[in-house]
Scaffold this active site. Structure first.
Site, short mmCIF file in Angstrom:
data_model
loop_
_atom_site.label_atom_id
_atom_site.label_comp_id
_atom_site.label_asym_id
_atom_site.label_seq_id
_atom_site.Cartn_x
_atom_site.Cartn_y
_atom_site.Cartn_z
N GLN A 91 0.84 -1.20 0.00
CA GLN A 91 0.00 0.00 0.00
C GLN A 91 0.88 1.26 0.00
O GLN A 91 0.36 2.36 -0.09
CB GLN A 91 -0.88 0.03 1.26
CG GLN A 91 -1.85 -1.13 1.37
CD GLN A 91 -2.57 -1.11 2.73
OE1 GLN A 91 -2.09 -1.64 3.73
NE2 GLN A 91 -3.73 -0.50 2.77
N ASP A 94 6.51 4.50 -1.23
CA ASP A 94 7.85 5.01 -0.94
C ASP A 94 8.98 4.29 -1.67
O ASP A 94 10.14 4.73 -1.62
CB ASP A 94 8.11 4.99 0.58
CG ASP A 94 7.87 3.62 1.21
OD1 ASP A 94 8.18 2.59 0.57
OD2 ASP A 94 7.36 3.57 2.35
N HIS A 111 -0.95 1.54 -4.70
CA HIS A 111 -1.21 2.98 -4.76
C HIS A 111 -0.17 3.73 -5.58
O HIS A 111 -0.02 4.94 -5.44
CB HIS A 111 -1.30 3.56 -3.35
CG HIS A 111 -2.47 3.03 -2.57
ND1 HIS A 111 -2.44 2.77 -1.22
CD2 HIS A 111 -3.71 2.68 -2.97
CE1 HIS A 111 -3.62 2.30 -0.82
NE2 HIS A 111 -4.40 2.22 -1.87
N CYS A 144 4.02 18.71 -18.89
CA CYS A 144 4.66 17.65 -19.67
C CYS A 144 5.47 18.26 -20.82
O CYS A 144 4.96 19.08 -21.57
CB CYS A 144 3.59 16.70 -20.21
SG CYS A 144 4.25 15.37 -21.24
N CYS A 147 3.74 16.93 -24.26
CA CYS A 147 2.40 17.30 -24.73
C CYS A 147 1.81 18.50 -24.00
O CYS A 147 0.71 18.94 -24.32
CB CYS A 147 1.45 16.10 -24.63
SG CYS A 147 0.84 15.80 -22.96
N SER A 186 -3.49 -1.58 8.73
CA SER A 186 -4.66 -1.61 9.62
C SER A 186 -5.74 -2.55 9.08
O SER A 186 -6.67 -2.89 9.79
CB SER A 186 -5.24 -0.21 9.76
OG SER A 186 -5.69 0.25 8.49
ZN ZN Z 1 2.17 14.40 -21.75
#
Ligand code: ZN
Length: 243
Positions: A91, A94, A111, A144, A147, A186
């Protein structure tokens, strides 16, 4: 005959000894601070340049990127090196399992990861340090370079769906494993909680290593309350010797 598959589900508690607080859990920092939570909520982030500027400042100051793996992360990598088949479902964002030496292909990051950025338009990814360097050079909301799309951390924000491919693989591993160790979680947030239930339903030996009680303790074969940095290395050494 090969050794049985060991699945390790890790939550915020495994990284506490590395100095990383619980941000995301039910009692985590973000849930207790609605203003901070906005910085990691997709809708606010995409809709408000000021939220993005504050998010980039938060990432720039995020000590998690400088954190080092601890004895528990190293114990997981050590078990893998003994030849026992191990998969990590985490989860955490890091990247400390990888830094401890666990091969990236054997880790599912439910995640995502704070160590990369991603473009919300073209999905190009790159190292977080590159985006942070642009912030430090004066771009307060770097876009970005391919784009012009909005960049974000490659973590799953509140309001974003988990990657269904990652989740599907996590369920498959959970169904296939013979031992399922939930450590530092948890088990109150989906999908982690559900995975512990799936493991028990499929007859895995369920081991829970967590300071606080979890809703799955009754279904566990073993519940360990000792500090993770001591308990997990001991537990995994024993597993390695049994296999
Ligand atoms: Zn992009």
């Amino acid at each position: 005959m090969g050794s049985p598959l060991v699945a390790i589900l890790s939550g915020a508690g495994i990284s506490t000894d590395s100095g990383i607080p619980d941000y995301r859990g039910p009692n985590g920092l973000w849930r207790r601070n609605p203003e901070a939570e906005k910085l990691v909520t997709y809708e606010y982030y995409m809709g408000d340049p000021e939220i993005r500027r504050r998010s980039w400042q938060m990432r720039r100051q995020n000590r998690a990127l400088q954190a080092e793996p601890n004895a528990a992360h190293r114990a997981v990598a050590d078990l893998e090196r003994t030849g026992v088949p191990v998969r990590v479902i985490t989860q955490n964002v890091d990247g400390l399992h990888q830094l401890a030496g666990m091969p990236a292909r054997k880790i599912l990051e439910l995640h995502g990861t704070a160590r990369s950025f991603v473009c919300t338009t073209c999905h190009k990814r790159g190292p977080m340090e590159d985006a942070i360097a642009r912030v430090e050079a004066g771009e307060d909301d770097p876009l970005c370079l391919d784009c012009g799309g909005i960049l974000k951390s490659a973590t799953v924000m509140f309001g974003e769906r988990l990657d269904p491919a990652v989740l599907g693989e996590a369920v498959a591993i959970t169904k296939a494993c013979r031992v399922f160790i939930a450590v530092g979680s948890s088990l109150q947030v989906q999908p982690a909680a559900g995975l512990a239930g799936v493991a028990a339903d499929h007859g895995a030996r369920l081991i829970i290593v967590n300071a606080e009680p979890t809703p799955y303790d009754d279904r566990a074969d073993e519940v360990v309350r000792e500090p993770i940095g001591i308990a997990l290395p001991t537990l995994l050494r024993t597993l390695g010797e049994e296999s």
